[in-house]
Design a protein around this motif. Structure first.
Motif, PDB file in Angstrom:
ATOM      1  N   ASN A 164       0.336  -1.086  -0.330  1.00 49.54           N
ATOM      2  CA  ASN A 164      -0.089   0.303   0.147  1.00 49.54           C
ATOM      3  C   ASN A 164       0.534   1.190   0.016  1.00 49.54           C
ATOM      4  O   ASN A 164       0.107   2.109  -0.502  1.00 49.54           O
ATOM      5  N   THR A 165       2.102   1.365   0.251  1.00 48.17           N
ATOM      6  CA  THR A 165       3.417   2.766   0.094  1.00 48.17           C
ATOM      7  C   THR A 165       3.698   2.700  -0.842  1.00 48.17           C
ATOM      8  O   THR A 165       4.732   3.141  -1.067  1.00 48.17           O
ATOM      9  N   LEU A 166       3.519   1.807  -1.420  1.00 50.85           N
ATOM     10  CA  LEU A 166       4.745   1.859  -2.900  1.00 50.85           C
ATOM     11  C   LEU A 166       4.107   2.851  -4.012  1.00 50.85           C
ATOM     12  O   LEU A 166       5.254   2.708  -4.722  1.00 50.85           O
ATOM     13  N   GLY A 167       2.998   3.289  -3.890  1.00 47.14           N
ATOM     14  CA  GLY A 167       3.037   4.278  -5.177  1.00 47.14           C
ATOM     15  C   GLY A 167       2.780   3.868  -6.260  1.00 47.14           C
ATOM     16  O   GLY A 167       2.783   4.305  -7.239  1.00 47.14           O
ATOM     17  N   VAL A 168       2.110   2.143  -6.302  1.00 51.81           N
ATOM     18  CA  VAL A 168       2.481   2.034  -8.160  1.00 51.81           C
ATOM     19  C   VAL A 168      -0.014   1.462  -7.781  1.00 51.81           C
ATOM     20  O   VAL A 168       0.065   1.426  -6.557  1.00 51.81           O
ATOM     21  N   ALA A 169      -0.180   1.177  -8.658  1.00 46.62           N
ATOM     22  CA  ALA A 169      -1.042   0.544  -9.413  1.00 46.62           C
ATOM     23  C   ALA A 169      -1.366  -0.767  -8.085  1.00 46.62           C
ATOM     24  O   ALA A 169      -1.144  -1.434  -8.088  1.00 46.62           O
ATOM     25  N   LEU A 170      -2.014  -1.326  -7.286  1.00 50.04           N
ATOM     26  CA  LEU A 170      -2.313  -2.140  -6.556  1.00 50.04           C
ATOM     27  C   LEU A 170      -2.377  -3.550  -6.775  1.00 50.04           C
ATOM     28  O   LEU A 170      -1.991  -4.681  -6.692  1.00 50.04           O
ATOM     29  N   TRP A 171      -2.705  -3.885  -8.639  1.00 50.78           N
ATOM     30  CA  TRP A 171      -2.762  -4.598  -9.404  1.00 50.78           C
ATOM     31  C   TRP A 171      -1.331  -5.322  -9.231  1.00 50.78           C
ATOM     32  O   TRP A 171      -1.164  -6.412  -8.990  1.00 50.78           O
TER      33      TRP A 171
END
Length: 125
Positions: free
Chosen positions: A32-39
């Motif tokens: 959730n903290t990566l800053g990319v689309a969750l898929w």
């Protein structure tokens, strides 16, 4: 010959599944903290862990090569802890210790018949 899965092997697989379940939980929280689309991270997690659990199933089926390769990859994975030893929390230390214990259980002599070593020894004599 009795072909029941040895208890030590079952315990080892159960411990490894538990450690991987904890890792999935931790990775989901971090994703959730990566800053990319969750898929994207979830797809990567799904593919990787499908392979890991298939690997564990092959170990349960008595594939010696799967046990050897899994052990090598797991030990290499444990080396990834080294750069961040000072940042590990209690859960990380426990997971690492449980994984080492489970890897030890995989290689107990009582499991050798399950992986075909006893049949090979009998065939040679």
């Amino acid at each position: 010959m009795d072909r029941r899965v040895p208890r030590a092997l079952m315990l080892s697989i159960a411990l490894l599944v538990a450690t991987h379940a904890i890792a999935i939980w931790q990775l989901v929280e971090v994703s959730n903290t990566l800053g990319v689309a969750l898929w994207l991270p979830y797809t990567a997690l799904a593919v990787i862990y499908l392979l890991v659990f298939a690997w564990l199933a092959l170990i349960l089926l008595g594939k010696r090569w799967a046990r050897t390769v899994y052990t090598a990859v797991a030990i290499l994975g444990l080396f990834s802890y080294i750069p961040s030893l000072d940042q590990l929390d209690v859960l990380d230390w426990c997971v690492g210790a449980i994984k080492l214990a489970a890897l030890g259980l995989l290689h107990l002599p009582s499991n050798d018949f399950w992986f075909g070593k006893a049949q090979e020894t009998e065939a040679l004599t």
